[in-house]
Design a protein around this motif. Structure first.
Motif, PDB file in Angstrom:
ATOM      1  N   ASP A 190     -15.266 -19.443 -37.060  1.00 23.42           N
ATOM      2  CA  ASP A 190     -14.050 -19.991 -36.472  1.00 23.42           C
ATOM      3  C   ASP A 190     -12.947 -18.947 -36.308  1.00 23.42           C
ATOM      4  O   ASP A 190     -11.843 -19.278 -35.870  1.00 23.42           O
ATOM      5  N   THR A 191     -13.237 -17.713 -36.683  1.00 21.23           N
ATOM      6  CA  THR A 191     -12.255 -16.644 -36.464  1.00 21.23           C
ATOM      7  C   THR A 191     -12.250 -16.298 -34.975  1.00 21.23           C
ATOM      8  O   THR A 191     -13.318 -16.228 -34.363  1.00 21.23           O
ATOM      9  N   SER A 192     -11.071 -16.097 -34.415  1.00 21.15           N
ATOM     10  CA  SER A 192     -11.008 -15.906 -32.952  1.00 21.15           C
ATOM     11  C   SER A 192     -11.768 -14.651 -32.531  1.00 21.15           C
ATOM     12  O   SER A 192     -11.896 -13.687 -33.286  1.00 21.15           O
ATOM     13  N   LEU A 193     -12.220 -14.696 -31.302  1.00 27.54           N
ATOM     14  CA  LEU A 193     -12.930 -13.534 -30.750  1.00 27.54           C
ATOM     15  C   LEU A 193     -12.032 -12.307 -30.757  1.00 27.54           C
ATOM     16  O   LEU A 193     -12.490 -11.185 -30.986  1.00 27.54           O
ATOM     17  N   THR A 194     -10.760 -12.511 -30.496  1.00 31.95           N
ATOM     18  CA  THR A 194      -9.825 -11.380 -30.478  1.00 31.95           C
ATOM     19  C   THR A 194      -9.801 -10.699 -31.841  1.00 31.95           C
ATOM     20  O   THR A 194      -9.877  -9.483 -31.956  1.00 31.95           O
ATOM     21  N   LYS A 195      -9.741 -11.514 -32.883  1.00 32.66           N
ATOM     22  CA  LYS A 195      -9.687 -10.968 -34.238  1.00 32.66           C
ATOM     23  C   LYS A 195     -11.032 -10.298 -34.586  1.00 32.66           C
ATOM     24  O   LYS A 195     -11.067  -9.193 -35.133  1.00 32.66           O
ATOM     25  N   ARG A 196     -12.110 -10.987 -34.243  1.00 36.72           N
ATOM     26  CA  ARG A 196     -13.428 -10.430 -34.581  1.00 36.72           C
ATOM     27  C   ARG A 196     -13.621  -9.063 -33.901  1.00 36.72           C
ATOM     28  O   ARG A 196     -14.064  -8.104 -34.528  1.00 36.72           O
ATOM     29  N   PRO A 228     -16.145 -10.617 -26.087  1.00 34.69           N
ATOM     30  CA  PRO A 228     -15.458 -11.693 -25.359  1.00 34.69           C
ATOM     31  C   PRO A 228     -16.027 -11.878 -23.950  1.00 34.69           C
ATOM     32  O   PRO A 228     -16.174 -12.992 -23.469  1.00 34.69           O
ATOM     33  N   GLN A 241     -23.053 -20.331 -29.056  1.00 35.62           N
ATOM     34  CA  GLN A 241     -22.483 -20.361 -30.403  1.00 35.62           C
ATOM     35  C   GLN A 241     -23.357 -19.543 -31.357  1.00 35.62           C
ATOM     36  O   GLN A 241     -24.563 -19.385 -31.116  1.00 35.62           O
ATOM     37  N   GLY A 269     -20.205 -13.937 -34.303  1.00 37.43           N
ATOM     38  CA  GLY A 269     -19.745 -14.953 -35.259  1.00 37.43           C
ATOM     39  C   GLY A 269     -20.734 -15.300 -36.363  1.00 37.43           C
ATOM     40  O   GLY A 269     -20.530 -16.259 -37.104  1.00 37.43           O
TER      41      GLY A 269
END
Ligand code: NAD
Length: 501
Positions: A60-66, A117, A139, A168
């Motif tokens: 659930d961590t955003s793609l930007t953060k990952r 992304p 997913q 993820g």
């Protein structure tokens, strides 16, 4: 007392209570440098549990953060790649420049995964049926297992984990117990890059660790790279336990040299691909198929170059390093004995080489056989050492038939100046990766890596689009949002199978 390496779970060292340990050696000196804990079933449980605990949050961590963490990992690796190369040379034995090349090829996959992304973008269709929209998304799977071989302590794990993490998933890496330290170094780098605890874990061990990963219900996929018998076992066991499995196996790679080829280039490349990393590469050329009149001159040119190579400690500027263990050295030497006994012409003999090294390292020098036939063990078996076998055939057709009859199908190359012949070769040959005047055709990260036949079990190759596909699963959403002006929905009862309108 040598140091003992333990597992890495939830962002810290996890001390094992095992009473089984493996020796890690410096192949250039023969000395035992450290020990590695071989996992118990309890260890396996704890490490997988750490990955499972970290999964819901990471997914659930955003793609930007990952991806920002991936970018940071890339930057740190660029700054400190030399350290990792030194670790690889100290435990595997390959020369430092080769180890640095391995790290660079692994880094390509990190860079590819930084584009996650874009790679994860699904598709959407508006008004597929009246008032109904459809979208597809991908997913992550959950906890994914990676089991790697000794010959690429960094690059092979890096074929998988950057993509798995960016998509993820959380990872349990089981590196080869012969070369365990690179994985630990990488785990610490991830922590420095800001990866949350438990997203990347390292489980050290042997069959107990592998079997634990193959059967644990929390582990959703297995990416395995190693020898063919173990790859087959991993594929069969993993799929029987409901897992998605890609199991890359061994190889016997041929280079066909046609009479019109640039023989100097072909000889240079046969040396690079045959003796690079002491032949311990799944993409090594181990059989040169000399067609017609190419034979005599080619063998002479390869022999001349092989005799000039310096074998020794990879930290001292040698061309070629040692084999990984004493057992590997003895195995390779026994194949040379067998080739001689079978009647092949031993042109250059690497047994008894005097290496540029101190101590009792595991060395065999470059070895060249001519007039090898397809019934000899030096042809049929994957030797995984610096032994190049020249097989002579009369025609192009015979060369292709020989490759296609081989049970392996990882990589192959053709050397020719005839575009038509090269084009025919790429069309006809039953091998997953083809080089045309290129001896080790390892695809870039944005293409996928994988062989055919006994070189890969499963249908998904590593990295590139197939890697993204492997570490994700698809979902299709069909949605109807009623126009606010038409709310009420009266007259919609219809028990028939939904049809488009
Ligand atoms: P290996 O099969 O001995 O070991 C690979 C992994 O399997 C290791 O992590 C090891 O601990 C584990 N393992 C070993 N024995 C096992 C058993 N009985 N049960 C369960 N797990 C076991 O391979 P290796 O000697 O480390 O590596 C060399 C082999 O890997 C060569 O055959 C080479 O061609 C192959 N390889 C293939 C590719 C490819 O892309 N196809 C790439 C690199 C290496």
């Amino acid at each position: 007392m040598t140091e003992t390496l333990h597992h890495w779970a939830a962002g810290a060292v996890l001390k094992s209570a095992t009473d089984r340990f493996g020796d890690v050696t410096d192949p250039a000196s023969g000395e035992v440098t450290r020990q590695v804990a071989l996992a118990t079933e309890t260890d396996v449980e704890q490490v997988i549990e750490a990955a499972a605990r970290a999964y819901p949050r990471w997914r659930d961590t955003s793609l930007t953060k990952r991806t920002s963490i991936l970018f940071r990992f890339r930057e740190l690796l660029n700054e400190r790649a030399g350290e990792l190369a030194e670790i690889i040379t100290a435990e595997h034995g390959k020369v430092l420049s080769d180890a640095a090349g391995e790290v660079a090829r692994g880094q390509e996959v990190v860079e590819f995964a930084c584009g996650m992304p874009h790679l994860l973008k699904g598709s959407a269709t508006e008004n597929a049926s009246t008032g109904i929209d459809i979208s597809s998304i991908r997913q992550p799977l959950g906890v994914v297992g990676i089991i790697s071989p000794f010959n690429f302590p960094a690059m092979v794990p890096m074929w998988f984990f950057p993509i798995a993490i960016a998509a993820g998933n959380t990872v349990v890496l089981k590196p080869s117990e012969k070369v365990p330290s690179a994985a630990q170094w990488i785990a610490e780098l991830w922590r420095e890059a800001g990866l949350p605890d438990g997203v990347f874990n390292v489980l050290h061990g042997d069959k107990v660790a592998v079997d634990g990963l193959l059967t644990h219900p929390e582990v959703k996929s297995i990416s395995f790279v190693g020898s063919t018998p173990i790859a087959r076992y991993v594929y069969e066991t993993g799929t029987a336990h409901g897992k998605r499995v890609q199991a890359l196996g061994g190889a016997k790679n041929h280079a066909v040299v046609l009479p019109d080829a640039d023989l100097d280039m072909a000889a240079d490349q046969a040396i690079n691909a045959g003796f690079g990393s002491a032949g311990e590469r799944c993409m090594a050329i181990s059989a040169v198929v000399a067609v017609g009149s190419a034979g005599d001159a080619l063998v002479e040119k390869i022999a001349e170059r092989a005799r000039g190579l310096v074998t020794g400690d990879g930290r001292r500027g040698a061309d070629m390093g040692p084999l990984v263990t004493a057992a590997a050295r003895d195995r390779v030497a026994s194949y040379v004995d067998a080739g001689e006994a079978a009647g092949a012409t031993l042109v250059v003999d690497g047994r008894g080489v005097t290496p540029d090294a101190d101590g009792q390292g595991f060395f065999v020098g470059p070895t060249l056989f001519d007039h090898v036939t397809t019934d000899m063990s030096i042809y049929t078996d994957e030797i995984f050492g610096p032994v190049l076998a020249v097989v002579r055939v009369d025609t192009y057709d015979e060369a292709v038939a020989l490759i296609n009859a081989n049970p392996y199908g990882n990589g192959t190359a053709i050397f020719t100046n005839d575009g038509g012949a090269a084009r025919r070769f790429q069309n006809e040959v039953e091998v997953g990766m083809i080089g045309i005047n290129v001896p080790v055709p390892v695809p870039m990260a944005y293409y996928s890596f994988g062989g055919w036949k006994n070189s890969l079990f499963g249908d998904t190759h590593a990295h590139g689009a197939e890697g993204v596909h492997f570490f994700t699963r698809g979902k299709v959403v069909t949605a109807r949002w009623i126009d606010p002006a038409r709310r009420g929905g009266a007259g919609e009862l219809d028990l028939g199978f939904p049809r488009n309108s």
